[in-house]
Design a protein around this motif. Structure first.
Motif, PDB file in Angstrom:
ATOM      1  N   GLU A  17       0.833  -1.213   0.000  1.00  0.00           N
ATOM      2  CA  GLU A  17       0.000   0.000   0.000  1.00  0.00           C
ATOM      3  C   GLU A  17       0.869   1.265   0.000  1.00  0.00           C
ATOM      4  O   GLU A  17       0.584   2.227  -0.708  1.00  0.00           O
ATOM      5  CB  GLU A  17      -0.938   0.012   1.213  1.00  0.00           C
ATOM      6  CG  GLU A  17      -1.908  -1.162   1.301  1.00  0.00           C
ATOM      7  CD  GLU A  17      -2.940  -1.210   0.180  1.00  0.00           C
ATOM      8  OE1 GLU A  17      -3.162  -0.181  -0.486  1.00  0.00           O
ATOM      9  OE2 GLU A  17      -3.509  -2.296  -0.039  1.00  0.00           O
ATOM     10  N   GLU A  50      -4.232   5.579  -0.775  1.00  0.00           N
ATOM     11  CA  GLU A  50      -3.324   4.462  -0.476  1.00  0.00           C
ATOM     12  C   GLU A  50      -2.759   4.576   0.941  1.00  0.00           C
ATOM     13  O   GLU A  50      -2.580   3.570   1.625  1.00  0.00           O
ATOM     14  CB  GLU A  50      -2.180   4.398  -1.496  1.00  0.00           C
ATOM     15  CG  GLU A  50      -2.612   4.188  -2.922  1.00  0.00           C
ATOM     16  CD  GLU A  50      -3.497   2.979  -3.146  1.00  0.00           C
ATOM     17  OE1 GLU A  50      -3.542   2.087  -2.279  1.00  0.00           O
ATOM     18  OE2 GLU A  50      -4.172   2.934  -4.183  1.00  0.00           O
ATOM     19  N   HIS A  53      -5.317   3.259   3.122  1.00  0.00           N
ATOM     20  CA  HIS A  53      -5.327   1.787   3.091  1.00  0.00           C
ATOM     21  C   HIS A  53      -4.208   1.224   3.977  1.00  0.00           C
ATOM     22  O   HIS A  53      -4.416   0.254   4.715  1.00  0.00           O
ATOM     23  CB  HIS A  53      -5.121   1.268   1.657  1.00  0.00           C
ATOM     24  CG  HIS A  53      -6.220   1.639   0.716  1.00  0.00           C
ATOM     25  ND1 HIS A  53      -6.125   1.476  -0.646  1.00  0.00           N
ATOM     26  CD2 HIS A  53      -7.450   2.173   0.944  1.00  0.00           C
ATOM     27  CE1 HIS A  53      -7.252   1.884  -1.218  1.00  0.00           C
ATOM     28  NE2 HIS A  53      -8.061   2.316  -0.274  1.00  0.00           N
ATOM     29  N   GLU A  94      -2.967  -1.524 -10.003  1.00  0.00           N
ATOM     30  CA  GLU A  94      -4.171  -1.864  -9.229  1.00  0.00           C
ATOM     31  C   GLU A  94      -4.555  -3.336  -9.412  1.00  0.00           C
ATOM     32  O   GLU A  94      -5.019  -3.995  -8.483  1.00  0.00           O
ATOM     33  CB  GLU A  94      -5.338  -0.960  -9.619  1.00  0.00           C
ATOM     34  CG  GLU A  94      -5.256   0.438  -9.059  1.00  0.00           C
ATOM     35  CD  GLU A  94      -5.092   0.474  -7.543  1.00  0.00           C
ATOM     36  OE1 GLU A  94      -5.675  -0.360  -6.829  1.00  0.00           O
ATOM     37  OE2 GLU A  94      -4.347   1.346  -7.066  1.00  0.00           O
ATOM     38  N   ILE A  97      -2.446  -5.258  -7.165  1.00  0.00           N
ATOM     39  CA  ILE A  97      -2.890  -5.125  -5.771  1.00  0.00           C
ATOM     40  C   ILE A  97      -4.130  -5.999  -5.528  1.00  0.00           C
ATOM     41  O   ILE A  97      -4.263  -6.639  -4.478  1.00  0.00           O
ATOM     42  CB  ILE A  97      -3.199  -3.640  -5.420  1.00  0.00           C
ATOM     43  CG1 ILE A  97      -1.914  -2.815  -5.446  1.00  0.00           C
ATOM     44  CG2 ILE A  97      -3.900  -3.520  -4.072  1.00  0.00           C
ATOM     45  CD1 ILE A  97      -0.948  -3.068  -4.302  1.00  0.00           C
TER      46      ILE A  97
HETATM   47 FE1  OFO Z   1      -5.231   1.312  -4.886  1.00  0.00          FE
HETATM   48  O1  OFO Z   1      -5.453  -0.007  -3.653  1.00  0.00           O
HETATM   49 FE2  OFO Z   1      -4.856   0.151  -2.008  1.00  0.00          FE
HETATM   50  O2  OFO Z   1      -5.604  -1.413  -1.543  1.00  0.00           O
END
Ligand code: OFO
Length: 170
Positions: A17, A50, A53, A94, A97
């Protein structure tokens, strides 16, 4: 408490992240230098997301009795061939991820780690949105191709991006 294997995987996701945040901030710098303030603004918002996150994982690990260990982050690229090339990279990132999150979910399933499964559900939903958003910009840029006017209009449109409201917790 969860298993050491789960701890390590969640800890590595913080790294992913933060790495995402770093990549998007570097893309913002690229767009600023190319006089696309709207694309830059969009990437700055992405950077903020991010970081948010990363903090979700940070707080979750500590709430489970673990301790976060921060890992080294590689230097991100600072040049792209075009705005389209940068957004295509963002989309590919993405998708990677999403794969990371799905692997985490599979591990939590194998370990019958129900709190982690519940926690990760938010990220599964978020990744659908992330891919849709970045993919949408890729399609828009493809549509205007190399038209200066089209790119200028798109840049103005993307400048409107504001921090999104927090999604409801499950
Ligand atoms: Fe763009 O994603 Fe974090 O999980």
């Amino acid at each position: 408490m969860y298993t050491p294997k789960m701890h390590q995987a969640l800890n590595e996701q913080i790294h992913h992240e933060l790495e995402s945040a770093y990549i998007y901030l570097s893309m913002a710098a690229y767009f600023e230098s190319e006089n696309f303030p709207g694309f830059a603004q969009w990437m700055k918002m992405q950077f903020e997301e991010e970081m948010e996150h990363a903090f979700r994982f940070f707080d979750f690990i500590h709430s489970r009795g673990g301790q976060v260990k921060l890992l080294a982050i590689a230097e991100p690229p600072d040049k792209y061939e075009s705005p389209l090339a940068a957004f295509k990279k963002a989309l590919a990132h993405e998708q990677k991820i999403t794969n990371d999150i799905h692997n985490l979910y599979s591990l939590a399933t194998d370990e019958k780690d129900y709190p982690s499964l519940s926690f990760l559900q938010w990220f599964i939903d978020e990744q659908v949105e992330e891919e849709e958003n970045v993919g949408g910009v890729v399609e828009d840029i493809k549509r205007v191709q190399d038209s200066e006017h089209g790119l200028l209009m798109l840049d103005r449109e993307l400048a409107q991006r504001q921090p999104g409201p927090e999604k409801e917790e499950a």
